[in-house]
Design an enzyme around this catalytic site. Structure first.
Site, mmCIF file in Angstrom:
data_model
loop_
_atom_site.group_PDB
_atom_site.id
_atom_site.type_symbol
_atom_site.label_atom_id
_atom_site.label_comp_id
_atom_site.label_asym_id
_atom_site.label_seq_id
_atom_site.Cartn_x
_atom_site.Cartn_y
_atom_site.Cartn_z
ATOM 1 C CB THR A 89 -4.121 22.181 43.736
ATOM 2 O OG1 THR A 89 -4.669 22.970 44.771
ATOM 3 C CG2 THR A 89 -4.121 20.744 44.153
ATOM 4 C CD GLU B 283 -6.551 27.306 48.919
ATOM 5 O OE1 GLU B 283 -7.136 26.628 48.046
ATOM 6 O OE2 GLU B 283 -6.599 28.524 48.953
ATOM 7 C CD GLU C 31 -4.772 23.331 51.657
ATOM 8 O OE1 GLU C 31 -5.647 23.450 50.799
ATOM 9 O OE2 GLU C 31 -3.551 23.308 51.376
ATOM 10 C CG ASP D 31 -9.298 25.136 50.959
ATOM 11 O OD1 ASP D 31 -9.435 26.168 50.283
ATOM 12 O OD2 ASP D 31 -8.728 24.120 50.530
ATOM 13 C CB SER E 293 -12.681 21.105 45.570
ATOM 14 O OG SER E 293 -13.508 22.003 46.226
ATOM 15 N N GLY F 179 -7.275 23.148 40.584
ATOM 16 C CA GLY F 179 -8.274 24.133 40.130
ATOM 17 C C GLY F 179 -9.289 24.559 41.164
ATOM 18 N N GLY F 180 -8.954 24.497 42.475
ATOM 19 C CA GLY F 180 -9.915 24.934 43.499
ATOM 20 C C GLY F 180 -11.207 24.136 43.386
#
Ligand code: GLY
Length: 601
Positions: A422, A442, A459, A462, A487, A507-508
């Protein structure tokens, strides 16, 4: 023009002073990624970071008076800067930045992905958000990421190919926002990226490192392989001039026919044909998914905090609620007096984060499909969660709480996986319009499937791969048309109702901790925005305390272990971009862990 980066593309290790007063060691381009201590199954996969750390560069605080833009790549920041310099609006600059990022940082975001926008409009003095998140295809079933026996697929078996691709939202988001808030012509905003795609750009160390690391997966589909490898099959080297005529052609079409043409014409048709016609792992996207795609305007989710309101993206993002819970719990302790060198301060932040993540895993998903408790940011509820924390001693058990909920539903805890990738963009224009945008495809390089010069997202991974646990439904299970929980935490902090701080990170699921750390460092510990971003990352989501490798954060290991935490030393590759607005002076910072810069006049 003032820049925050002294070294635009520095590959060698370097040292810079950290706010903790000791030298912050740089992290190698392809440094080791697997820590020894891991807890849950989802975390095992989460540690295989596809967007690895690159070299750390020294960045200094940038100041300006009229406008500022901070983005993850110098060429993208420059594209936004030039728009703002010519009197463009924050949204105009955003369009130019996003189009350039999709070209020069293709592994992180782009036309094939989705994004969330938090927007402050100076004229109406209102804050709002726009949801350009991908949707699950209408043909998708909850079992999409399960094998014939109902067992969740291995992460990369799900990611690579057409199966994980959701309906992209970024282009429509840019188009809709431009129609509403743009001052410059749409065509002019696409031009810089179009020109750069035609003439070529120099592959950055970060992009080159990411290609080399992902060689096998990026080689799976011919169009992707042809773009990211040279004629001898070697990954593109740093400073290779890379042209992308297909991307230039796509932008030319979008410039001429508008953003909506992406959803009805040949581009949508090409994408559908591609994901449904791959040699393996076919996708379910249809033209109908494109034609029915909508950007949704949603009320901002805000937490009152001291003299501020911390505002961000509500569901389908878990960002603002989880960041808000962390801050809403920690404000019951005197973090300011403890300071950043206090292990106890970090224990409180870590346990607050674990409590917030427990609620996130149980309750937060796309609220257009799944009801959510009303009281997740309620003052009394957060006070009751804060009472669970024992200063000096790590919590032994952490469970989701019972916030106010008018129509309660029994839900199981989530087991979805989010890996760090991201990109984040922060902008304020000369009229005081501010925009905080986190944008993604993603995983690093998304699904690895390319069409029309850009990568398609993955995506849909997720979503939770499992739909039920112990007979209870998981809120973030896959359903047709639903948006996967995110997130991403694009944030605008308001002071007296006006933008004070614009910040966010990739950063997830670690995004939440990166943003919370930066807010605490600035609002509680008085660090300027660059120092707050530089502050070594220390995060706890599910029990293990992650400490940033090669930094003074490592020195907290003994104290945190003595308090009862498991500790993992690892790369924590944030990509924060922040702007603070202070009496008509803008102060910007960009993350030294990535290649971004802030620019302003
Ligand atoms: N795919 C990253 C996120 O949405 O959080």
């Amino acid at each position: 023009m003032k820049s925050s980066s002294k070294h635009r593309y520095k590959t060698k290790a370097s040292l810079h002073r950290s706010p903790l007063g000791t030298a912050l060691l740089t992290v190698g381009l392809l440094s080791s990624l697997l820590p020894s201590t891991i807890q849950a199954a989802s975390q095992v996969t989460d540690d295989i970071a596809p967007e690895a750390a690159s070299s750390v560069t020294t960045k200094s605080l940038v100041t300006s008076k009229q406008f500022m833009v901070a983005a993850a790549n110098p060429l993208a920041t420059k594209a936004g800067y030039e728009v703002l310099q010519k009197g463009g609006s924050a949204i105009d600059a955003l369009v130019a930045v996003q189009m350039m990022l999709g070209l020069v940082e293709p592994q992180s975001s782009g036309l094939g992905g989705g994004a969330f926008v938090v927007y402050y409009d100076a004229k109406t003095q209102k804050i709002t958000t726009f949801d350009g998140r991908e949707t699950a295809p209408q043909a998708a079933t909850p079992e999409l990421f399960q094998d014939a026996t109902g067992k969740p697929l291995g992460f990369y078996n799900a990611v690579v190919g057409g199966r994980s691709v959701g309906t992209p939202g970024t282009v429509k988001l840019m188009g809709d926002l431009h129609k509403k808030y743009g001052k410059h012509s749409w065509k002019s905003l696409l031009k810089p990226a179009q020109k750069t795609a035609k003439e070529g750009f120099l592959v950055s160390p970060r992009l080159a490192g990411a290609i080399a690391k992902d060689k096998a997966r990026l080689s799976r589909y011919p169009e992707t392989k042809a773009y990211f490898f040279d004629e001898n099959g070697a990954p593109l080297a740093v400073n290779t001039r890379l042209k992308n005529p297909a991307y230039a052609k796509t932008l030319k079409q979008l410039a001429k026919k508008g953003a909506d043409s992406f959803y009805s014409g040949n581009i949508a048709k090409d994408i559908v044909k591609k994901v449904q016609g791959l040699s393996d792992n076919l996708g379910l996207l249809s033209l109908n998914d494109f034609q029915s795609y909508k950007v949704k305007e949603r009320a901002a989710t805000c937490l009152p905090y001291k003299q501020y309101d911390i505002c961000g993206m509500g569901p389908p993002s878990s960002g603002a609620i989880t960041v808000g819970q962390i801050l809403g719990i920690t404000q019951h302790f005197d973090l300011a007096a403890m300071g950043p060198k206090s292990a106890q301060a970090w224990q409180i932040i870590g346990d607050a984060s674990r409590l917030a993540f427990a609620d996130r895993g149980r309750y937060i998903a796309d609220t257009d499909f799944v009801p959510m408790p009303q009281g997740l940011l309620d003052k009394d509820y957060l006070a009751s969660r804060a009472k669970l924390i024992v200063p000096g001693q790590a919590l032994t058990e952490v469970e989701a709480g019972t916030p106010e909920w008018k129509t309660p539903l029994a839900l199981a805890d989530d087991i979805s996986i989010e890996l760090p990738s991201t990109s984040h963009i922060s902008i304020i224009d000369a009229e005081g319009n501010a925009v905080s945008v986190t944008t993604t495809i993603e995983n690093g390089f998304g699904s690895r499937v390319m069409s029309n010069g850009f990568l398609l997202n993955n995506e849909l991974t997720d979503f939770s791969f499992a739909s039920f646990k112990n007979g209870y439904p998981i809120a973030n299970r896959l359903e047709p048309g639903k948006r996967p929980r995110s997130s991403m935490s694009p944030t605008i902090v308001l002071k007296d109702g006006k933008p004070y701080l614009i910040v966010g990170s990739p950063g997830g699921s670690r995004i939440i901790g990166y943003v919370a750390k930066t807010l605490i460092a600035h609002l509680e510990w008085g660090m300027d925005i660059q120092s707050a971003i530089n502050l070594p990352n220390m995060l706890n989501r599910f029990g293990t305390y992650d400490l940033e490798k090669g930094t003074p954060a490592e020195s907290f290991r003994p104290s945190l272990e003595a308090m009862g935490f498991k500790v993992s030393i690892r790369d924590l590759n944030s990509g924060l971009q922040g702007i603070v607005v202070d009496s008509q002076t803008f102060r910007g910072g960009a993350d030294p862990r990535r290649e971004g810069i802030a620019l302003g006049d």
